[in-house]
Design a protein around this motif. Structure first.
Motif, PDB file in Angstrom:
ATOM      1  N   LEU A   5     -26.982   2.677  -1.370  1.00 61.79           N
ATOM      2  CA  LEU A   5     -26.641   4.085  -1.163  1.00 61.79           C
ATOM      3  C   LEU A   5     -25.147   4.285  -1.324  1.00 61.79           C
ATOM      4  N   GLY A   6     -24.376   3.378  -0.732  1.00 61.76           N
ATOM      5  CA  GLY A   6     -22.919   3.496  -0.770  1.00 61.76           C
ATOM      6  C   GLY A   6     -22.361   3.427  -2.175  1.00 61.76           C
ATOM      7  N   ARG A   7     -23.069   2.742  -3.063  1.00 59.42           N
ATOM      8  CA  ARG A   7     -22.583   2.649  -4.439  1.00 59.42           C
ATOM      9  C   ARG A   7     -22.697   3.977  -5.175  1.00 59.42           C
ATOM     10  N   ASP A   8     -23.520   4.883  -4.641  1.00 57.59           N
ATOM     11  CA  ASP A   8     -23.663   6.207  -5.257  1.00 57.59           C
ATOM     12  C   ASP A   8     -22.746   7.240  -4.624  1.00 57.59           C
ATOM     13  N   ILE A   9     -21.979   6.821  -3.604  1.00 63.24           N
ATOM     14  CA  ILE A   9     -21.110   7.770  -2.902  1.00 63.24           C
ATOM     15  C   ILE A   9     -19.673   7.534  -3.342  1.00 63.24           C
TER      16      ILE A   9
END
Lengths: 188, 210
Positions: free
Chosen positions: B87-91
């Motif tokens: 998820l963090g890689r998309d933020i």
């Protein structure tokens, strides 16, 4: 293709390069005056009420704390400023905040991720423009506001709806070209 | 000009610039000076060598190995941690702007990583976590922008580019077809070629190149 149009096509790359140069110059000028910020991001909270929050006061600053309840049914538009003593642009914008404060514009402050002692020292040395002042040491309320750096300044209308956000120091230009017209527009 | 999110965050970039090697005091004792300067040169060489080695190692490391992972911030459940990382890689890190929050050392990125993990641990779905961040930071926080009218031009750009290219190719083909080839060889020319021992190969009956 006629020779004339072929010759015109020869100049097309130059025309494109010239247009790019003009645009680049305009961009640089905009960056100089602060009108254009290549890293600027529009706030997601424009047109919404301020997020719900309560924060402790900055002890020793002799100012009441700021919470969401203080941003409803206001006599006039207000500014909410996120700042920190460790932030150099905050020093640049400080005289403008003092000016607004002296003119009677309510400026509310939130000290972001700052040691209270440092915040107090900053205000003692330069003056305290804030009518209400809270501290957000964990920085979580700032995230609720969509803050991504300090300084950031928000303008709220009388209903407490966020009308404008500026990321970066409030320079005299920003004060005259943005804040003053907005204060007039949302005065009633 | 703006401040990064954490106090001292700005000095991280400066830390890369090493202070110049100290060579002051060399003139104090002429005899020791030579030995000392030799040592200085040696340490400088050693440092440079170490720096090169570090650069080489960092070039060889796979990129995702650079992702920040403070063990104290990780979730105890590996599956949840994996979800949080994906998820963090998309933020987007709002400060560095071209990195995800998983790749950034900035204070705000860490705060957002922690928020992602708190919310996942509290049982929220990926969509709920994204909605939380989107409500605060807008489309810009999502490295994959959602499809909406405001982003339609962005999403349509590749299709438009392909269509433009196809159009260009078709137009050029059509123009080429319109240009007549050289006129067919006359009997006289054929005879002369035959006399030279050359067969008019490579040209079709209509004289066009095959």
């Amino acid at each position: 293709m006629s020779p004339a149009s072929r010759r015109a096509l020869l100049f097309a790359p130059f025309a494109v390069a010239a247009a790019g140069g003009v645009a680049f110059y305009g961009m640089l000028q905009g960056m100089k005056t602060g009108e254009y910020n290549p890293r600027g991001v529009p706030s997601a909270l424009i047109g919404q009420h301020a997020p719900d929050f309560t924060l402790p006061p900055l002890d020793g600053a002799d100012r009441p704390a700021l919470s969401a309840a203080d941003l409803r049914n206001l006599p006039g538009p207000v500014l909410v400023n996120f700042w920190a003593s460790w932030c150099v642009p905050c020093i640049i914008e400080h005289p403008q905040l003092m000016r607004l404060s002296n003119e009677g514009v309510p400026v509310f402050g939130i000290a972001y991720k700052d040691k209270p002692a440092d915040s107090l020292k900053f205000l003692r040395e330069r003056g305290n423009p804030f009518r209400r002042l809270s501290k957000d040491e964990p920085g979580r309320v700032a995230i609720d506001w969509g803050v991504y750096g300090v300084p950031e300044t928000y303008l709220l209308d009388r209903q407490g709806i966020i009308r404008w956000r500026f990321a970066g120091p409030v320079t005299p230009d920003v004060l005259d070209q943005d804040i003053r017209p907005l204060l007039r527009r949302h005065a009633s | 000009m703006r401040c990064p999110q954490t106090p001292g965050g700005g000095s991280a970039a400066l830390a890369w610039r090493r202070p110049p090697l100290r060579v002051a005091g060399l003139s104090v004792c002429a005899r020791r000076a030579f030995a000392r300067s030799a040592r200085v040169v040696r340490t400088a060489r050693l440092r440079r060598g170490a720096g090169r080695l570090l650069l080489l190692v960092s070039l060889l490391l796979p990129l995702h190995a650079l992702a920040v992972s403070n063990p104290a911030d990780m979730l105890p459940d590996p599956a949840m941690e994996e979800r949080a990382r994906n998820l963090g890689r998309d933020i987007r890190c709002m400060v560095c702007q071209n990195q995800s929050i998983e790749d950034s050392e900035v204070g705000l990125a860490r705060d957002l990583r922690l928020i992602v993990r708190e919310r996942i641990a509290a049982g929220e779905t990926d969509e709920q976590v994204k909605a939380f961040l989107h409500a605060r930071y807008g489309d810009f926080v999502l490295l994959k922008p959602p499809f909406a009218w405001s982003t339609a031009a962005l999403w349509a750009t590749p299709a438009i580019a392909v269509l433009l290219g196809l159009g260009l190719i078709i137009a050029m083909r059509r123009r080429q077809a319109q240009v007549a080839g050289p006129p067919p060889l006359t009997e006289e020319e054929r005879r002369r070629l035959a006399a030279l021992g050359v067969t008019p190969g490579g040209t079709g009956q209509d004289g066009k190149r095959a």
